[in-house]
Structures are given as C-alpha cells and as structure tokens.
Scaffold this motif. Sequence first.
Motif, PDB file in Angstrom:
ATOM      1  N   HIS A  30      18.085  25.042  28.497  1.00 33.53           N
ATOM      2  CA  HIS A  30      17.047  24.348  27.655  1.00 33.53           C
ATOM      3  C   HIS A  30      16.324  25.662  27.431  1.00 33.53           C
ATOM      4  O   HIS A  30      16.173  26.518  28.057  1.00 33.53           O
ATOM      5  N   CYS A  42      11.298  21.229  26.751  1.00 38.07           N
ATOM      6  CA  CYS A  42      12.321  22.193  26.842  1.00 38.07           C
ATOM      7  C   CYS A  42      13.306  21.467  25.365  1.00 38.07           C
ATOM      8  O   CYS A  42      13.403  20.379  25.404  1.00 38.07           O
ATOM      9  N   HIS A  67      15.705  19.177  35.538  1.00 41.36           N
ATOM     10  CA  HIS A  67      14.639  20.364  35.566  1.00 41.36           C
ATOM     11  C   HIS A  67      14.218  20.310  37.274  1.00 41.36           C
ATOM     12  O   HIS A  67      14.165  19.231  37.701  1.00 41.36           O
ATOM     13  N   HIS A 108      17.074  25.239  35.980  1.00 40.25           N
ATOM     14  CA  HIS A 108      18.008  24.131  35.311  1.00 40.25           C
ATOM     15  C   HIS A 108      18.983  23.887  36.725  1.00 40.25           C
ATOM     16  O   HIS A 108      19.675  24.901  36.974  1.00 40.25           O
TER      17      HIS A 108
HETATM   18 ZN   LIG Z   1      15.057  22.857  30.439  1.00 38.54          ZN
END
Ligand SMILES: [Zn+2]
Length: 140
Positions: free
Chosen positions: A26, A73, A88, A99
Amino acid sequence: MGARTSYKSKHREQILAILQENEKEHMTAGQILDELRARGIAIGVATIYRQLDRLVEEGAVNKYMVDAVTGACYEFKGEHGGESAYVHGKCEKCGKVVHIERRSVEAAMQSLSGSEGSGFELDCTRTLFYGICGDCRRHK
Ligand SMILES: [Zn+2]
Ligand SMILES: [Zn+2]
C-alpha cells in the motif's frame, strides 16, 4: 479542450502505474507524490488526492484507512478484486506503519468469525494493529 482532458488522464495513468508496480504494497498519497517527483513528474498534492478518489470510485484502487496521523493508504486492486492481502500494523515506538500478511492473521480472524466465534468479520481495510515493529525490537 481535449488537451486538458488528456493532461488530466495522464496523471491518472501515472498514479495507477505506480500503484500497479507496487501491487503488493500500500502507498500513502505522500509516497506516491515522492515517487512521481522522483520521476520528474510535476504534480500537486490536491491533484493526487482527486485522482486517487476517482480511482477508488471507479474500483481500480482500494483505499485503507490507517489512522488519523498516517492517513489513508492506497493499493492497486488488480485482477483478484476486492480481497485485501494485507492488514496494517503500527509501531508504537517509531510510528512506522507495516504491512502484515493477511494469511498470518487469518487464524485469529477465523476464531473471531468461525462457528465457535462471535460471528464478527474483520474489516481489513480499516483495521489497525498496534505493536512494536521488527526494527525496534532488534534495536532494543
Ligand atoms: Zn498500507
Ligand atoms: Zn518501530
């Protein structure tokens, strides 16, 4: 004018290309901005947010809320659609967002939602785990 439209859609393509290259990650709007500028593309923050909003609306990109400080994100959706592969985690020492593979929390999720669980289904796009990241643990 047509020129204006193609100028706009060029930004859209550039943003999408960066997300696609980082398909397994992300990125925040700030990271995308840095990446675009590193490639010599002049783009404003407002434009990035506007384009990202549109990409999310169109269903090409997933948006994840991290927290009020980190913001959102963005992740390229790709062929496999809405299923998010990551969750997350936020380090309480350095504030870094990491991540975590969804698979690695799947067991915990199953006990939440499974037959003996509460029936609760975790929303990976809005869930944030707090802890200490690997770097901070190593440097203890
Ligand atoms: Zn992320
Ligand atoms: Zn840390």
